[in-house]
Design an enzyme around this catalytic site. Structure first.
Site, PDB file in Angstrom:
ATOM      1  N   THR A   1      90.584  14.212  19.371  1.00  0.00           N
ATOM      2  CA  THR A   1      89.495  13.828  20.282  1.00  0.00           C
ATOM      3  C   THR A   1      89.893  12.547  21.019  1.00  0.00           C
ATOM      4  O   THR A   1      89.771  12.452  22.248  1.00  0.00           O
ATOM      5  CB  THR A   1      88.192  13.589  19.476  1.00  0.00           C
ATOM      6  OG1 THR A   1      87.859  14.807  18.819  1.00  0.00           O
ATOM      7  CG2 THR A   1      87.055  13.138  20.360  1.00  0.00           C
TER       8      THR A   1
ATOM      9  N   ASN B   1      90.881  27.016  20.930  1.00  0.00           N
ATOM     10  CA  ASN B   1      90.466  26.906  19.528  1.00  0.00           C
ATOM     11  C   ASN B   1      89.427  27.936  19.103  1.00  0.00           C
ATOM     12  O   ASN B   1      89.108  28.020  17.928  1.00  0.00           O
ATOM     13  CB  ASN B   1      89.944  25.495  19.231  1.00  0.00           C
ATOM     14  CG  ASN B   1      88.764  25.140  20.093  1.00  0.00           C
ATOM     15  OD1 ASN B   1      88.843  25.182  21.319  1.00  0.00           O
ATOM     16  ND2 ASN B   1      87.649  24.828  19.474  1.00  0.00           N
TER      17      ASN B   1
ATOM     18  N   CYS C   1      82.264  22.871  15.520  1.00  0.00           N
ATOM     19  CA  CYS C   1      81.280  21.910  16.045  1.00  0.00           C
ATOM     20  C   CYS C   1      80.188  22.617  16.833  1.00  0.00           C
ATOM     21  O   CYS C   1      79.023  22.273  16.742  1.00  0.00           O
ATOM     22  CB  CYS C   1      81.954  20.827  16.873  1.00  0.00           C
ATOM     23  SG  CYS C   1      83.479  21.298  17.613  1.00  0.00           S
TER      24      CYS C   1
HETATM   25  N1  PLP Z   1      91.061  20.027  20.446  1.00  0.00           N
HETATM   26  C1  PLP Z   1      91.093  21.216  19.825  1.00  0.00           C
HETATM   27  C2  PLP Z   1      91.692  22.386  20.528  1.00  0.00           C
HETATM   28  C3  PLP Z   1      90.569  21.357  18.536  1.00  0.00           C
HETATM   29  O1  PLP Z   1      90.600  22.541  17.924  1.00  0.00           O
HETATM   30  C4  PLP Z   1      90.003  20.208  17.899  1.00  0.00           C
HETATM   31  C5  PLP Z   1      89.400  20.313  16.555  1.00  0.00           C
HETATM   32  O2  PLP Z   1      88.675  21.204  16.241  1.00  0.00           O
HETATM   33  C6  PLP Z   1      89.999  18.984  18.596  1.00  0.00           C
HETATM   34  C7  PLP Z   1      90.540  18.945  19.858  1.00  0.00           C
HETATM   35  C8  PLP Z   1      89.400  17.746  17.994  1.00  0.00           C
HETATM   36  O3  PLP Z   1      90.132  17.329  16.919  1.00  0.00           O
HETATM   37  P1  PLP Z   1      89.631  16.114  15.994  1.00  0.00           P
HETATM   38  O4  PLP Z   1      88.267  16.521  15.513  1.00  0.00           O
HETATM   39  O5  PLP Z   1      90.636  16.084  14.913  1.00  0.00           O
HETATM   40  O6  PLP Z   1      89.594  14.900  16.812  1.00  0.00           O
END
Ligand code: PLP
Length: 382
Positions: A70, A143, A323
């Site tokens: 993030t 994702n 999320c």
């Molecule tokens: N980007 C993608 C494609 C993700 O799958 C995720 C996590 O689910 C994130 C960003 C965010 O990762 P983090 O929660 O480790 O900051």
């Protein structure tokens, strides 16, 4: 427990935990301190960073370590120049993770469409790039549906635009950012081959620790610091280095690289097994998907109820991004690939990983079939 939600979180590999442990207990020194043991810690940190960087064809100095993907995604947007015209200065794929979407929207970004198969609509990208565009953000692997985007093709579109700008004497930068959070354990990534200027990595999705990530930054991209203080990470991310986290991240990267081909084959086989043994579904991610993602649609059934019923049987799956699922909002990814509300409501994501074995895959297929059949029966009699 049969855990089929590795896209949401992966357990830390025991070999990763093992190499991290000394940096919590004995080699806990601040890498900036002047005495010898601290200098050794600083050296180990640099080596670990180099391991992560080499895995994507980059140098240690090209990486900014962050507290997760993030933060890395947010940092990528600091590459926008202060005079970036708000309208059309940022383009992002409409299926991006919220950590890209929200910051892109904050900068007045415009969404580039995807086709029904989840791939970027390159014509829409070409139509939306204007002389004001400074940053295009497209994840390598989505994702929710696991679709792999053709980054090299996107980079080539961008190169043509840059060439044209050069000919016309226009100086505005044009950078390509890619969130590769879901990609590092199954794709052989090389930043030069892909033609990206900025790339986000995430330890938490590859059996490394949570809260550790990195942003690859090419020499073309100039970033603004996210935090100010001690000047760590080339002044871009001040704060005492997360040494155990980075040591663990590097080990996770090494293991991912070592087992890349074997894991791909294994997941591709398991995916086939599941698709042949499961019944009564429509497959959403038919093509262009990473091997460990399966998105199924059970028309007329509420997938959120299925998640709950499956949990009762010890099978952990998800309806989409963890999320989004926790907020109970409709998946913007499934909406973008043109699924109806009913199809979205009936969609389940299974993401395979290292906690699974072949027996579990057969068992999971049987349990899912039974749960879906019972749910259909209940609905028939309701
Ligand atoms: N980007 C993608 C494609 C993700 O799958 C995720 C996590 O689910 C994130 C960003 C965010 O990762 P983090 O929660 O480790 O900051």
């Amino acid at each position: 427990m049969i855990y089929l939600d590795h896209a949401a979180a992966t357990p830390v590999d025991s070999r990763v935990l093992q190499v991290m442990e000394p940096y919590f207990l004995t080699d806990f020194f601040n890498p900036s301190a002047a005495y010898l043991p601290a200098k050794k810690v600083a050296a180990d940190y640099t080596v670990a960073k180099a391991t992560i960087a080499h895995a994507i064809g980059a140098k240690s100095s090209d990486l900014v370590i962050t507290a997760g993907a993030t933060e890395a995604n947010n940092l990528a947007f600091s590459s926008l120049s202060s005079d970036a015209a708000t309208q059309a200065s940022v383009l992002y794929l409409e299926t991006e993770h919220d950590s890209v979407r929200q910051v892109a929207k904050k900068h007045g970004g415009q969404a580039v469409k995807v086709l029904k198969n989840g791939l970027i609509d390159l014509d829409d990208l070409k139509a939306k790039i204007t002389d004001d565009t400074e940053l295009v953000s497209v994840s390598l692997v989505n994702n929710e549906i696991g679709v792999i985007q053709p980054l090299a093709e996107i980079a080539s579109v961008i190169r043509e635009v840059k060439f044209d700008r050069l000919k016309r004497g226009l100086k505005r930068q044009l950078l390509l950012h890619s969130d590769a959070s879901q990609a590092l354990n199954l794709l052989d990534i090389n930043v030069a081959r892909l033609g990206v200027d900025l790339m986000t990595l995430n330890a938490a999705k590859i059996y490394g620790p949570k809260g550790v990530g990195a942003l690859y930054v090419s020499h073309e991209a100039k970033l603004q610091p996210l935090t100010y203080g001690g000047g760590q990470e080339n002044g871009l991310r001040s704060g005492t280095e997360n040494v155990p986290g980075v040591i663990g991240f590097a080990k996770a990267v090494e293991l991912a690289k070592e087992h890349l081909n074997g894991n791909r084959k294994k997941y591709a086989t398991w995916r086939k097994v599941l698709l042949s043994e499961l019944q009564g579904y429509e497959l959403i991610n038919k093509k262009h998907s990473i091997d460990n993602f399966i998105v199924l649609c059970y028309n007329g059934i509420d997938a959120e109820r299925l998640v709950f019923l499956l949990e009762n049987e010890g099978v952990y799956v998800s309806t989409g991004a963890a999320c989004a699922a926790s907020k109970g909002v409709k998946s913007h990814v499934l909406a973008a690939i043109d699924l109806s509300d009913a199809e979205i409501a009936g969609s389940l994501r299974l993401s395979l990983g290292e906690t699974n074995d072949e027996d579990q895959i057969h068992q999971a297929a049987r349990i899912i079939n039974d749960v879906v059949a019972a749910e259909k029966e209940r609905l028939k009699n309701a």
